[in-house]
Scaffold this motif. Sequence first.
Motif, PDB file in Angstrom:
ATOM      1  N   ASP A  43       0.818  -1.211   0.000  1.00  0.00           N
ATOM      2  CA  ASP A  43       0.000   0.000   0.000  1.00  0.00           C
ATOM      3  C   ASP A  43       0.858   1.271   0.000  1.00  0.00           C
ATOM      4  N   ILE A  45       2.019   3.479  -1.772  1.00  0.00           N
ATOM      5  CA  ILE A  45       1.939   4.058  -3.111  1.00  0.00           C
ATOM      6  C   ILE A  45       2.137   5.566  -2.980  1.00  0.00           C
ATOM      7  N   ARG A 279       8.435   0.615  -7.132  1.00  0.00           N
ATOM      8  CA  ARG A 279       7.356  -0.205  -6.579  1.00  0.00           C
ATOM      9  C   ARG A 279       7.097  -1.395  -7.490  1.00  0.00           C
ATOM     10  N   HIS A 281       4.512  -4.916  -7.503  1.00  0.00           N
ATOM     11  CA  HIS A 281       3.461  -5.696  -6.847  1.00  0.00           C
ATOM     12  C   HIS A 281       2.954  -6.697  -7.867  1.00  0.00           C
TER      13      HIS A 281
ATOM     14  N   ARG B  26      -9.630   1.706 -17.590  1.00  0.00           N
ATOM     15  CA  ARG B  26      -8.904   1.664 -16.313  1.00  0.00           C
ATOM     16  C   ARG B  26      -9.873   1.238 -15.217  1.00  0.00           C
ATOM     17  N   ARG B  33      -6.555   3.336  -5.841  1.00  0.00           N
ATOM     18  CA  ARG B  33      -5.266   3.133  -5.179  1.00  0.00           C
ATOM     19  C   ARG B  33      -4.163   3.988  -5.765  1.00  0.00           C
ATOM     20  N   GLU B  34      -4.085   3.989  -7.086  1.00  0.00           N
ATOM     21  CA  GLU B  34      -2.933   4.623  -7.728  1.00  0.00           C
ATOM     22  C   GLU B  34      -3.153   6.114  -7.956  1.00  0.00           C
ATOM     23  N   THR B  39      -5.996   3.324  -0.399  1.00  0.00           N
ATOM     24  CA  THR B  39      -5.470   1.959  -0.505  1.00  0.00           C
ATOM     25  C   THR B  39      -6.240   0.956   0.361  1.00  0.00           C
ATOM     26  N   PRO B  43      -6.009  -5.198  -3.928  1.00  0.00           N
ATOM     27  CA  PRO B  43      -5.965  -6.061  -5.105  1.00  0.00           C
ATOM     28  C   PRO B  43      -5.492  -7.455  -4.693  1.00  0.00           C
TER      29      PRO B  43
END
Lengths: 765, 157
Positions: A43, A45, A279, A281, B26, B33-34, B39, B43
Amino acid sequence: MAEHPHAPRSPRQVRDPASLLAEARPRADADAKLSGRTRYPTDRIEAGQLHAAILGSPLPHARILSVDASAAAGLPGVHAVVTAADIPGPALFGLRHVDRPALCGDRVRCIGDPIAAVAADTPEIARAALAAIRLRLEPLQVIDDALAALAPGATALHGRSNLLHQVAHRRADAAQWAAAEAACTHVVEAVYESPRQMHVCLETEGGVAEPDGAGGLVLWWGCQNPERDRQVIAAMLGLPPGRVRVVGSPVGGSYGAKDELTVQPIAALLAWKSGRAVRLHLSRPASTDLGVKRHPMRIRMRSGCDGDGRLRFHEVDILADTGAYATHGPEVLDAAAEHAVGPYDWPALSIHARLAYTNNGIAGAFRGFGAVQVQWALEQQIDRLARACGIDPLAFRQRNLSAPDAPGPLGQQVVASDGPRLALAQIARHPLWIERACNPRCDDRHRWGLGLALVHRSDGFGRGGPNGGRLALALAPDGQIELRVSLTEMGQSLPEAIRALAARHLGCAETDVRPVIGDSALAPDTGAAAASRSTTLVHRALECEGRAWIDSLTEAAAARLRTPASSLRFGPGGWSDADGRPVLGLAQLAADLVGPLPSRVIAVPPEETPSAVPGAHWVFGACAALARVRIDTWTGALRVERLVIASALGPVISPMGLLGQMEGGALMGQGLVTTEHLDMREARYLARNLDGYQVPLLADAPQIELWAIEDLMPDDPVGPRGAGEIAVNIAAPAIVNAVSAAVGMPVDRLPIAPDDILDALERHP
Amino acid sequence: MTPASLIEVDFTLNGQPARVRCEPTRRLLSVLREDLGLTGAKPACGIGRCGACLVWMDGKPVNACLLMACRLQGRSIETIESVGQTEQSAPVREALARAGGVQCGYCGPGLVMMLTHLYRQQPRPDAREASAQLCGQLCRCTGYGGLQRAVDLLFAD
């Protein structure tokens, strides 16, 4: 109590299911997790991070002729492209066998084996860059079967042979063996196949690697052993270990999957080369490709007993498939060989186990660790022998248990334990067992079956493994007692266990304790949170030195109060005088002390069997269980209705933690029996996500009932046994035996598909 | 990707107006999240099998990993960041915590979103119906013992 330690006894201290539930307190982190506030490594990010992508091998086995990344490196937005040539230090890593390349240079050995990786401004650019890498591979012979791997002339994946490890144990010489066989009235023989189970951690492998601005690197990445991860990464980058910091907690599920590194080295390399935070994932399909699995094993067992139902000989031959790289494979095989014996007394014993490299992905650590694969096979053997003798399976097991002070499975010296005996005794008094004759057997459509199983399983790594560990106690400026470990929290309630153990051994309140976990920079090297060892390790450390450290604090408190230490009593919150009046709090002491606050590093020495048997274990816990299953004879559907588990693991440290570990482990064991096998064809996965690979859901969960036996042998030197794994070990064989009883079929292969059940019903309606 | 293929969508996120500019395909999970830094939705499979990314769209549960941005225009999205702070989810969170429904916790936010949705339905489903509605929520740690106990507490008749 003048009880003879060898006399069979009934458990005295038993926590029943209702009392366990009543005492189960919510985890401290529950609400943060449930409301989405907990920040997992994946998380993290943040703006400015680069996105990593990995080019994995499209072939399961090939020679790398060339990798041309020049076009990829030239794309706008690409900040780093790395191949094996970019690794400054050792390119290979591995827990004990160093054979796995962070990036493959000359050869790929499994599907998805990493060849190159990219860090770019966006995931789209990273993917475009991967597509621009020109790769030339020369296919090599694909080894997709462990037996074929060991055949003469098979291409060796490493060195000169695909035989990575083998174990042989024999008790009885030729004459004794012949006599043992001759004494047998009943002999059963079968070949069992145990499946490739996948961990399915909900959080797939991932995290962030970033330069720390001071010439080092920080890695935020869920794992089981941050200290080890940093050593591997530091070596790979040619840095001193102190320049790398790994924060490995909290982890969104591991179960062994994150014990060994997977793609952390790639993220670290990209961050190092680009000088930027990177990052990575993994998607579920990529995680399937790159993660380890439970070792598939083919197990031949031939076992006999005499007319009185006494076991006479047991012959076991195991062939395990470790896939492309070793990781924990040899230790898994050692555990399989050791646990194939069970808690039983076999006068004649022969075990041979082999571990082969193949191109079938990578197998490694998985909760239950090598023992799971052989225990259901062994418990089928035991049930079959009991049936042949006409003795009920519980009495048959009781009759054949090793004595509490007998040597361990491989003849090694072990901590004496009558756990198996107590667990069976607990099951024997359960209504589901007592009233088994009244249980439903069948109706127009369904059949029911009751299965009993008994297992013991080891704690810690075997002899020669990394069994020691260090942790620290420290008084923090705010007066909290910090217990610092590099172990990580993966859901197993480590902070709860630490608080409970610290309160018990130090005499403080649980609220006085702050666990500091999972950060290689904040704790000494505690080793891995693995092998059911964490609770026992913390317990031992505190038992050895906890009181002495508190006494040193009491000295400091006495000096501060100008009173003799003997007049002070330490308890929750701090010190009181002889009359029980509080005189000094922990926080006040911390505030008043000048100079560095007191702290102590406790080194827990490895505790291992003194016997010279490599990999053999010293401590065992035990469980017995009853499973009731219902079979739908129209569809072959298998429903596990009830699972009653009696655990003999010593004192319960955290009722919630124990309950959670047992329930969760049990369903994982059930999955092995009912649905979980990640099939491969020609070394390619036939499923890469949760559509083709199915794990149990709420609707599949049985009613689970746990009886926790706390009795230990007098003078037991160990204390609580780990509870992190044994429920996987016990659930699978109990359910297998229940299905076998319901349908009247031998179970030789897992998982049991509905078609297997329908076939058996057709053969024996 | 040329800017011409990007779309701009306006929607309500946790009660506040939100606007994103992205490819039409998308997924909402990536947007959250991005792009927006939320968050809480996790996923885990990306194909709508596990429920770890569950959010509400116009009050109904949806897997954010499947929902494309082109369907967001004018919709109202609520996530755990909002629902997890409010009284409506408090009984659910408390029941899960007390019953042992959380271990690693990665499935927790999705579970709370689904259970809160069920809990506020009128009429409230019984425990059996509620359990059946949880067929899309995967938990790998707990063996569902804690979840079942929480359901029994929350949806007792």
